[in-house]
Design a protein around this motif. Structure first.
Motif, PDB file in Angstrom:
ATOM      1  N   TYR A 123     -95.727 -20.108  32.464  1.00 26.87           N
ATOM      2  CA  TYR A 123     -94.526 -19.337  32.136  1.00 26.87           C
ATOM      3  C   TYR A 123     -93.449 -20.364  31.803  1.00 26.87           C
ATOM      4  O   TYR A 123     -93.253 -21.334  32.540  1.00 26.87           O
ATOM      5  N   SER A 146     -94.241 -13.078  36.214  1.00 24.28           N
ATOM      6  CA  SER A 146     -94.836 -14.413  36.211  1.00 24.28           C
ATOM      7  C   SER A 146     -94.767 -15.045  37.593  1.00 24.28           C
ATOM      8  O   SER A 146     -95.717 -15.693  38.049  1.00 24.28           O
ATOM      9  N   LEU A 182     -98.149 -17.378  37.769  1.00 27.81           N
ATOM     10  CA  LEU A 182     -98.675 -17.841  36.493  1.00 27.81           C
ATOM     11  C   LEU A 182     -98.338 -19.311  36.271  1.00 27.81           C
ATOM     12  O   LEU A 182     -97.204 -19.740  36.488  1.00 27.81           O
TER      13      LEU A 182
END
Length: 421
Positions: free
Chosen positions: A96, A88, A93
């Motif tokens: 997350y 992540s 990301l």
């Protein structure tokens, strides 16, 4: 008149660039969200690596929620969580969720507005079908399929046929959404909607708040369904207002849509319902359950860990005591739900009654941690599955129920209706 489409078919058509799709058709569709957890995520990440691409298709649409063995129960689970955490960070990301911020995934994503009406969502978890309550198509997939979709942003489907389910009449006291879905599964069986859409409606659903709708769609998979879905209405729109991070798209089913069959249930004939071991279809009304003593009661999970579930349990427990032979364990669905329950006094009532309250986790539902059953032990649980060994030892037993029945059972030491208090 041209042929109509169901809400599920309309969502598929919109995501595969067609004006019309029908049941049985094979399509490739773009997805809005992919989801994985600390069990399924590492496998999906491994498969993603094999493809040879460097980046996920969209870092705002690939979601990881470590919630199954988190907070980590041992070294292996810590390693699993680290794989998800490192990936992540590497991929930057947006969604997350670390311990302290995470919740049980299927409670967390709707509350955070990450999934919304009109979406097409896949998740490497069976109960991804929960988001159908918002008027989205959502379904569980294998980790390999998820890994490929993380790279490409699209995957293939066979458009499911649709069974329409209508609940009508007046609910009896203590009968909730959980009882309705257990009754349906008990009627049609665990493969009664195999690879089909369960489109849930009727006047009872139209008057039901979102928490109950999530519960019903969450357990569509327990009837074998590809997805459960509820046509969005003003209650849906109110829930999504100032919550969705993307613009919702509200679809409805055409009047001339094709249904495989229509099932209608008079809820005035439905009692609080319990699913006995070892399948969710093995249901019976509470009046026929008999004298079944329990060792543990679990209230929570992605099925029944929302604020209204904790409210029902707290009101039953308030001023009473958990039976000395019973362990009551309560799992709020998210940190926000936990906080709200604290402010409203629900957590205090549960703890004063003798219940243990945990940070959000899937732990006991899958026999992971925080409530494992020993050989010969029996639990009443608001979770969604009661397979052999689901919550621990293969010779333990799990009975599924609503929060009201679970709370009453915790007090009386046996599976009971709140009417018995």
């Amino acid at each position: 008149m041209s042929k109509g489409m169901t809400i599920t078919e309309k969502i598929f058509a919109a995501h595969c660039g067609k004006d019309f799709v029908q049941a049985g058709e094979l399509i490739s569709a773009k997805v809005d969200i992919t989801l994985a957890n600390d069990i399924t995520g590492p496998i999906a990440i491994s498969e993603f690596r094999k493809i040879g691409v460097e980046n996920v298709f969209d870092p705002s649409r690939v979601v990881f929620v470590p919630d199954h063995f988190v907070p980590n129960k041992d070294i292996k689970s810590a390693q699993q969580a680290k794989i998800v955490r490192d990936f992540s960070r590497e991929q930057n990301l947006v969604n997350y969720f670390e311990v302290g911020r995470m919740g049980i995934e299927h409670a967390l994503l709707p509350d955070k507005g990450i999934v919304t009406a009109g979406d097409l969502v896949i998740g490497a978890d069976s109960h991804t079908c929960t988001y159908g309550a918002l008027g989205a198509f959502s379904t569980g997939v294998g980790s390999t399929d998820l890994g490929c979709t993380m790279a490409s942003g699209e995957t293939w489907f066979r458009v499911p046929s649709t069974i329409k389910v209508e609940f009508f009449g007046t609910l009896n006291k203590w009968v909730s959404a959980k009882d309705l879905i257990l009754h349906l599964i008990g009627d049609i069986g665990v493969d009664g909607a195999l690879y089909k859409t369960l489109e849930i409606g009727g006047e009872v659903i139209e008057n039901m708040q979102m928490d109950g709708r999530f519960t019903i769609c969450n357990m569509a998979i327990e009837a074998g369904a590809k997805n459960g879905i509820i046509v969005p209405d003003e209650i849906t729109k109110k829930y999504l207002l100032n919550r969705s991070i993307r613009e919702p798209k509200f679809y409805t089913s055409d009047e001339n849509a094709t249904y495989e069959k229509v099932l209608r249930y008079d809820v005035s004939k439905i009692e609080p319902t319990v699913a006995k071991p070892h399948l969710p279809e093995n249901t019976c009304p509470i009046s026929e359950i008999g004298n079944i003593k329990i060792d543990q009661a679990v209230i929570g999970s992605c099925t029944n860990g929302r604020l209204s579930d904790l409210e029902v349990a707290a009101k039953i427990l308030d001023g009473r005591k958990v039976h000395p032979d019973v362990r009551l364990i309560v799992f709020p669905g998210t940190q926000e739900i936990y906080l709200d329950a604290l402010k409203l006094g629900y957590i205090e009532a549960i703890i004063k009654a003798g219940g243990a309250v945990s940070t959000p986790t899937c732990g006991p539902c899958l026999g992971g941690h925080c409530g494992i059953l020993a050989k010969g032990e029996r639990a009443i649980s608001t979770t969604n599955r009661n397979f052999v060994g689901r919550m621990g030892h293969p010779e333990s037993e799990v009975y599924l129920s609503s929060p009201a029945v679970a709370a009453a059972s915790a007090i009386l030491g046996k599976i009971s209706s709140p009417e018995e208090l």
